[in-house]
Design a protein around this motif. Structure first.
Motif, PDB file in Angstrom:
ATOM      1  N   PRO A 152      45.030  39.092  69.789  1.00  0.00           N
ATOM      2  CA  PRO A 152      44.625  40.373  70.396  1.00  0.00           C
ATOM      3  C   PRO A 152      45.595  41.511  70.135  1.00  0.00           C
ATOM      4  O   PRO A 152      45.209  42.681  70.230  1.00  0.00           O
ATOM      5  N   ASP A 153      46.849  41.204  69.804  1.00  0.00           N
ATOM      6  CA  ASP A 153      47.834  42.265  69.617  1.00  0.00           C
ATOM      7  C   ASP A 153      47.578  43.096  68.367  1.00  0.00           C
ATOM      8  O   ASP A 153      48.117  44.199  68.229  1.00  0.00           O
ATOM      9  N   TYR A 154      46.777  42.579  67.450  1.00  0.00           N
ATOM     10  CA  TYR A 154      46.550  43.272  66.182  1.00  0.00           C
ATOM     11  C   TYR A 154      45.191  43.975  66.174  1.00  0.00           C
ATOM     12  O   TYR A 154      44.449  43.901  65.196  1.00  0.00           O
ATOM     13  N   SER A 155      44.873  44.668  67.239  1.00  0.00           N
ATOM     14  CA  SER A 155      43.545  45.287  67.350  1.00  0.00           C
ATOM     15  C   SER A 155      43.600  46.791  67.551  1.00  0.00           C
ATOM     16  O   SER A 155      42.592  47.406  67.877  1.00  0.00           O
ATOM     17  N   THR A 156      44.777  47.408  67.349  1.00  0.00           N
ATOM     18  CA  THR A 156      44.857  48.862  67.481  1.00  0.00           C
ATOM     19  C   THR A 156      43.988  49.555  66.442  1.00  0.00           C
ATOM     20  O   THR A 156      43.298  50.532  66.716  1.00  0.00           O
ATOM     21  N   SER A 157      44.034  49.044  65.227  1.00  0.00           N
ATOM     22  CA  SER A 157      43.188  49.559  64.148  1.00  0.00           C
ATOM     23  C   SER A 157      42.689  48.366  63.346  1.00  0.00           C
ATOM     24  O   SER A 157      43.476  47.489  62.983  1.00  0.00           O
ATOM     25  N   ILE A 158      41.379  48.310  63.095  1.00  0.00           N
ATOM     26  CA  ILE A 158      40.779  47.210  62.353  1.00  0.00           C
ATOM     27  C   ILE A 158      39.880  47.795  61.278  1.00  0.00           C
ATOM     28  O   ILE A 158      39.117  48.729  61.523  1.00  0.00           O
ATOM     29  N   ALA A 159      39.983  47.260  60.064  1.00  0.00           N
ATOM     30  CA  ALA A 159      39.135  47.695  58.950  1.00  0.00           C
ATOM     31  C   ALA A 159      38.952  46.518  58.015  1.00  0.00           C
ATOM     32  O   ALA A 159      39.751  45.580  58.022  1.00  0.00           O
ATOM     33  N   GLY A 160      37.891  46.556  57.209  1.00  0.00           N
ATOM     34  CA  GLY A 160      37.627  45.389  56.392  1.00  0.00           C
ATOM     35  C   GLY A 160      36.965  45.671  55.068  1.00  0.00           C
ATOM     36  O   GLY A 160      36.397  46.746  54.829  1.00  0.00           O
ATOM     37  N   LEU A 161      37.059  44.666  54.198  1.00  0.00           N
ATOM     38  CA  LEU A 161      36.358  44.613  52.926  1.00  0.00           C
ATOM     39  C   LEU A 161      35.519  43.350  52.935  1.00  0.00           C
ATOM     40  O   LEU A 161      35.906  42.353  53.535  1.00  0.00           O
ATOM     41  N   GLY A 162      34.372  43.365  52.268  1.00  0.00           N
ATOM     42  CA  GLY A 162      33.604  42.135  52.214  1.00  0.00           C
ATOM     43  C   GLY A 162      32.159  42.356  51.849  1.00  0.00           C
ATOM     44  O   GLY A 162      31.674  43.490  51.767  1.00  0.00           O
ATOM     45  N   ARG A 163      31.490  41.228  51.652  1.00  0.00           N
ATOM     46  CA  ARG A 163      30.079  41.270  51.271  1.00  0.00           C
ATOM     47  C   ARG A 163      29.286  40.296  52.130  1.00  0.00           C
ATOM     48  O   ARG A 163      29.687  39.148  52.334  1.00  0.00           O
ATOM     49  N   ASP A 164      28.135  40.780  52.634  1.00  0.00           N
ATOM     50  CA  ASP A 164      27.226  39.972  53.436  1.00  0.00           C
ATOM     51  C   ASP A 164      25.810  40.381  53.055  1.00  0.00           C
ATOM     52  O   ASP A 164      25.300  41.411  53.491  1.00  0.00           O
ATOM     53  N   ASP A 165      25.170  39.578  52.223  1.00  0.00           N
ATOM     54  CA  ASP A 165      23.875  39.949  51.670  1.00  0.00           C
ATOM     55  C   ASP A 165      22.772  40.033  52.715  1.00  0.00           C
ATOM     56  O   ASP A 165      21.789  40.763  52.527  1.00  0.00           O
ATOM     57  N   SER A 166      22.910  39.328  53.825  1.00  0.00           N
ATOM     58  CA  SER A 166      21.862  39.343  54.845  1.00  0.00           C
ATOM     59  C   SER A 166      21.701  40.715  55.483  1.00  0.00           C
ATOM     60  O   SER A 166      20.627  41.049  55.977  1.00  0.00           O
ATOM     61  N   VAL A 167      22.769  41.505  55.481  1.00  0.00           N
ATOM     62  CA  VAL A 167      22.700  42.851  56.045  1.00  0.00           C
ATOM     63  C   VAL A 167      22.976  43.924  55.001  1.00  0.00           C
ATOM     64  O   VAL A 167      23.107  45.114  55.325  1.00  0.00           O
ATOM     65  N   GLY A 168      23.073  43.524  53.743  1.00  0.00           N
ATOM     66  CA  GLY A 168      23.274  44.496  52.677  1.00  0.00           C
ATOM     67  C   GLY A 168      24.653  45.098  52.628  1.00  0.00           C
ATOM     68  O   GLY A 168      24.841  46.198  52.095  1.00  0.00           O
ATOM     69  N   LEU A 169      25.662  44.379  53.172  1.00  0.00           N
ATOM     70  CA  LEU A 169      27.027  44.897  53.168  1.00  0.00           C
ATOM     71  C   LEU A 169      27.718  44.547  51.854  1.00  0.00           C
ATOM     72  O   LEU A 169      27.683  43.400  51.415  1.00  0.00           O
ATOM     73  N   ASN A 170      28.367  45.540  51.235  1.00  0.00           N
ATOM     74  CA  ASN A 170      29.161  45.304  50.030  1.00  0.00           C
ATOM     75  C   ASN A 170      30.288  46.322  49.999  1.00  0.00           C
ATOM     76  O   ASN A 170      30.297  47.250  49.199  1.00  0.00           O
ATOM     77  N   GLN A 171      31.239  46.159  50.930  1.00  0.00           N
ATOM     78  CA  GLN A 171      32.302  47.134  51.149  1.00  0.00           C
ATOM     79  C   GLN A 171      33.509  46.774  50.281  1.00  0.00           C
ATOM     80  O   GLN A 171      34.153  45.757  50.492  1.00  0.00           O
TER      81      GLN A 171
END
Length: 518
Positions: free
Chosen positions: A227-246
């Motif tokens: 929980p201590d590492y939640s001040t800022s969260i960002a990501g890269l990744g792909r999930d075809d079920s929702v069309g994500l390709n970040q």
């Protein structure tokens, strides 16, 4: 039926996830980055045919303004209308991703007119329901927001209901809208987390107090254990079920950019090829440029900024990534060193500490760190930070030993290329022998001393090195360099008693020795 309202704005608090076979489908789904766009309507990509009609009769142009993804600039003028068939359950769940231009003025998000007098909906500061309204905020947020609201109502609809986006209670939206997802029923808590996790990764929004889930219910960000590492969260990744390709993302309120391959003007223009199910998610402890300290197992102390955890899912450890650090986040003009804790513990032990030097700065004012592979041991996570203890000396011209007038001391350089017999004998004290550890070896002697000192270094392979001496205030006194050798011996002199730091830098290693002069 008793009325209920559930509101989530970029966060989840205390939701217990229940197991679902897959992410639950939406009734209507509008995406600014959808390829199914035409001149006259915003096409519903859910497949249910609830296309949205723009009030101007023509779709506005989509711009890449929200975390490198497309959105629509509405500017208080454009609205979108969807015909809806609200069912007998009299429930709805709505998720909208937006950004406003200012903090003060209340803006509209969406509204469903139940009859001539009743409506449900939401503004940036109020919830509208069939009994009235509820104020939940007094100011807007000047960053992308993922806003989730679940409502139920008692009054049956009289007129044919429609959903209006970017308008509510006679208010407009001055800002941008990127995505809107409507459900004509209450979805499960797990589905809520899955949907808003997808949107948070895509638009660079931090969700507080919740794990992030992909469409397969895999935990791609572990808030529960970290929980201590939640001040800022960002990501890269792909999930075809929702069309994500970040492929690239802003992090730490835009002060850091992380990505795969190399930075492009938009997410779509980034040429990296990600595989479905692969994620790299970053979470920061604290904010930039707050300085903290880490202590390695060897007793070394580093002043650092940006302490972060990286969680890796699937085969994302194979991706070649980069980090760009905004120079404005630094008080010094010298690039810090990127420190990566490969132990996965966050304790930064000396034996598992990788150090990456900046490759310079780009035209937009960022320090560049290239060729980063996360989670190389496939343990699931790494930790990293930026070392600001001492300036990075890689930009210092080699062979720049200062004279007595400039530095108050002397520094002699030695490349080991023409060492005499006595020097060769001295090198043997630190030379790597067959069967010993392949780690670099360092000796500072004597320590403490009266101003005259020797630094002996042995590397397993030949490489260039720069040795820089700093006083206790961080002032650089002089440099010594060597080229193309495994073993080095440097001799130097400092004029006054005190504490000093000797910074040893190669392309692959960064070591700091502490020296006391009596």
């Amino acid at each position: 039926m008793k009325r209920k309202n559930y509101l989530i704005i970029g966060m989840i608090i205390g939701i217990a996830a229940t197991v679902q076979a897959q992410i639950q489908h939406s009734t209507a789904w509008l995406r600014a980055d959808s390829v199914v766009l035409n001149a006259s309507s915003w096409v519903d990509v859910s497949g249910n045919g609830y296309n949205a009609t723009p009030s101007s009769g023509t779709m506005p142009a989509a711009f890449s303004r929200m975390n490198f993804n497309k959105c629509f600039e509405v500017g208080g003028a454009e609205t979108f209308t969807l015909p809806l068939g609200i069912n007998d359950s009299r429930q709805s769940d709505m998720i909208v991703v937006y950004e406003t231009y200012d903090t003060a003025n209340e803006n509209a998000l969406w509204q469903v007119q139940l009859d001539t007098a009743k409506r449900i909906g939401q503004t940036t500061q109020r919830i509208l329901n069939d009994n009235g309204q509820i104020t939940y905020d007094t100011a807007n947020r000047l960053k992308p927001v993922v806003n989730y609201l679940a409502q139920s109502w008692r009054t049956p609809e009289v007129c044919a209901p429609t959903l209006s986006l970017c308008t509510a209670d006679s208010l407009p939206l001055y800002g941008r809208v990127a995505e809107a997802i409507y459900f004509d029923h209450r979805i499960s808590d797990t589905a809520v987390i899955q949907w808003i996790s997808y949107l948070a990764v895509k638009y660079g929004v931090t969700l507080a107090q919740t794990d992030y889930l992909d469409s397969r219910r895999n935990v791609i960000w572990d808030y529960t254990d970290y929980p201590d590492y939640s001040t800022s969260i960002a990501g890269l990744g792909r999930d075809d079920s929702v069309g994500l390709n970040q492929k690239q993302t802003y992090y730490a309120d835009g002060q850091i950019i992380c990505g795969v391959n190399q930075l492009a003007s938009t997410n779509e223009d980034n040429a990296a090829a990600l595989t479905d199910g692969d994620f790299i998610v970053f979470g920061m402890e604290g904010v930039l440029p707050a300085v903290s300290e880490i202590y390695t197992q060897s007793g070394e102390t580093y002043e650092v900024i940006g302490r972060s955890m990286v969680q890796v899912t699937g085969n994302a450890h194979i991706y070649n990534t980069f980090i760009l650090l905004d120079t404005a986040a630094m008080q010094d003009s010298i690039a810090p060193v990127l420190l990566i804790d490969r132990s996965g513990t966050g304790e930064f032990p000396a034996g598992e500490l990788e150090q990456i030097l900046s490759a310079g700065t780009d035209s937009t004012g960022h320090y560049i760190y290239n060729n980063i592979h996360w989670d190389t041991d496939q343990s699931g996570r790494d930790f990293f930070c930026f070392d600001v203890t001492m300036p990075d000396t890689m930009d210092t011209p080699k062979a720049a030993a200062m004279n007595d007038t400039q530095s108050g001391g002397t520094g002699q350089t030695s490349t080991g290329q023409s060492a005499d017999a006595s020097q060769q004998q001295a090198l043997k004290s630190v030379q790597l022998r067959s069967g010993e550890s392949s780690a670099p070896q360092y000796r500072l002697l004597p320590n403490p001393n009266h101003g005259n000192f020797t630094v002996e270094i042995a590397y397993p392979e030949a490489q260039d090195v720069i040795v820089t001496v700093y006083d206790a205030d961080g002032k650089r006194l002089f440099c010594m360099d060597g080229k193309g050798q495994c073993n080095y011996r440097f001799e130097g002199t400092v004029p006054t008693a005190g504490h000093y730091l000797i910074d040893i830098v190669t392309l692959l290693e960064h070591k700091t020795l502490k020296m006391i002069v009596n």
